[in-house]
Write a protein that holds these residues in place. Structure first.
Motif, short mmCIF file in Angstrom:
data_model
loop_
_atom_site.label_atom_id
_atom_site.label_comp_id
_atom_site.label_asym_id
_atom_site.label_seq_id
_atom_site.Cartn_x
_atom_site.Cartn_y
_atom_site.Cartn_z
N TYR A 117 0.81 -1.22 0.00
CA TYR A 117 0.00 0.00 0.00
C TYR A 117 0.85 1.27 0.00
N PHE A 120 0.75 3.20 -3.33
CA PHE A 120 -0.37 4.09 -3.62
C PHE A 120 -0.17 5.46 -2.97
N ALA A 123 2.51 7.29 -5.01
CA ALA A 123 2.01 7.78 -6.30
C ALA A 123 1.26 9.10 -6.11
#
Length: 297
Positions: A117, A120, A123
């Protein structure tokens, strides 16, 4: 002067927005890095913490550099801006050194595999910081602020270090057990990138402090406008120095040799008034009146 004050207020507001954004990111990166077993993210948080301190210093410095001229500082306090940029560079170098040292230590010892995770989160951070870079960079161009330019590079370096962390974690997860060290390799790469960005902050600040003549576009505009003033035949020399978000112009204009001193003096003042009216960012204009066809060393 009003335009300069407006630019100063705009620059300080931009820094405050940048400061708040960096504070939020420090907590997001630090918590995600610790819980997600990613030193690359923790290193990124450390870099952002440096951004918080540097943004705060820039904010204080902008308040000082925007102070009007006084008896002791007839040209204002604008030179504080490049000095602030040097402090920012020191923050960048210190954070890069700490990250590199810690990353090398981690590579030499067993590490946990980062949690997926974290990709994410990274990003989102890369996109967020790149947008901030574009925003602050635009404001730095509008205000001609070296400090804002330094802060913009901070956001760009943050985006790049986050991207490096994303690549390192992604490769570690893709290749699996035995490649956990790639997360720390990403942090090491990030430290090198921070040093490179430090140079891009340092170089223009040094040029400003040394009165480097790199204002070619403004010089051309100043000379063309000065030559339109009644009584000016031509311009000989034109030098421009930057003081924070303001400029000081030193220009030599040629006039008819048979003019009286009073007439030449009037033309010189007309040049000063014309330049300051058309270029609000110019604070002082020093006009040297030279008789036409007079040889000047």
């Amino acid at each position: 002067m009003k335009s300069s004050l407006k630019n100063g207020n705009r620059a300080r507001r931009t820094i405050l927005v940048s400061l708040v954004g960096n504070v939020v990111l420090v907590f997001v990166k630090l918590i995600t890095g610790i819980l997600g077993s990613s030193f690359a993210l923790v290193a990124d948080a450390i870099e952002s913490l440096g951004d918080v301190f540097s943004s705060f210093i820039i904010f204080l410095g902008l308040k000082v550099s925007d102070k009007p001229p006084d008896d002791d500082h007839p040209f204002g306090h604008g030179k504080v801006e490049p000095i602030i940029s040097f402090i920012v560079v020191l923050f960048l170098i210190a954070s890069a050194g700490f990250i590199a040292h810690q990353a090398i230590d981690n590579i030499q010892s067993p590490q946990k595999m980062p949690n997926p995770y974290t990709l994410f989160v990274l990003a989102g951070i890369v996109i967020y910081k790149e947008l901030f870079y574009q925003f602050v960079r635009k404001k730095s161009r509008q205000t001609k602020s070296t400090s804002l330019k330094a802060d913009a590079w901070h956001h760009r370096s943050d985006a790049i270090t986050s991207l490096a962390a994303f690549i390192g974690i992604g490769l570690a997860l893709l290749l699996g057990e035995g490649y956990e060290y790639l997360d720390d390799c990403a942090a090491l790469v990030a430290s090198v990138i921070i040093i490179v960005n430090a140079y891009f902050v340092f170089r223009p600040a040094l040029g400003e402090l040394l009165d480097e003549q790199n204002h070619d576009e403004l010089i051309d505009q100043v000379r063309l406008l000065a030559e339109e003033v009644a009584g000016v035949i031509d311009t000989e020399k034109c030098y421009i120095r930057k003081f924070g978000m303001r400029y000081v112009v030193d220009i030599h204009v040629r006039v008819a040799a048979d003019l009286t001193v009073a007439e030449g003096h009037t033309i010189g003042h007309d040049v000063q008034d014309t330049l300051r009216e058309n270029f609000p960012q110019i604070q002082h204009v020093f006009t040297h009146v030279e008789p036409n066809n007079f040889y000047c060393l």
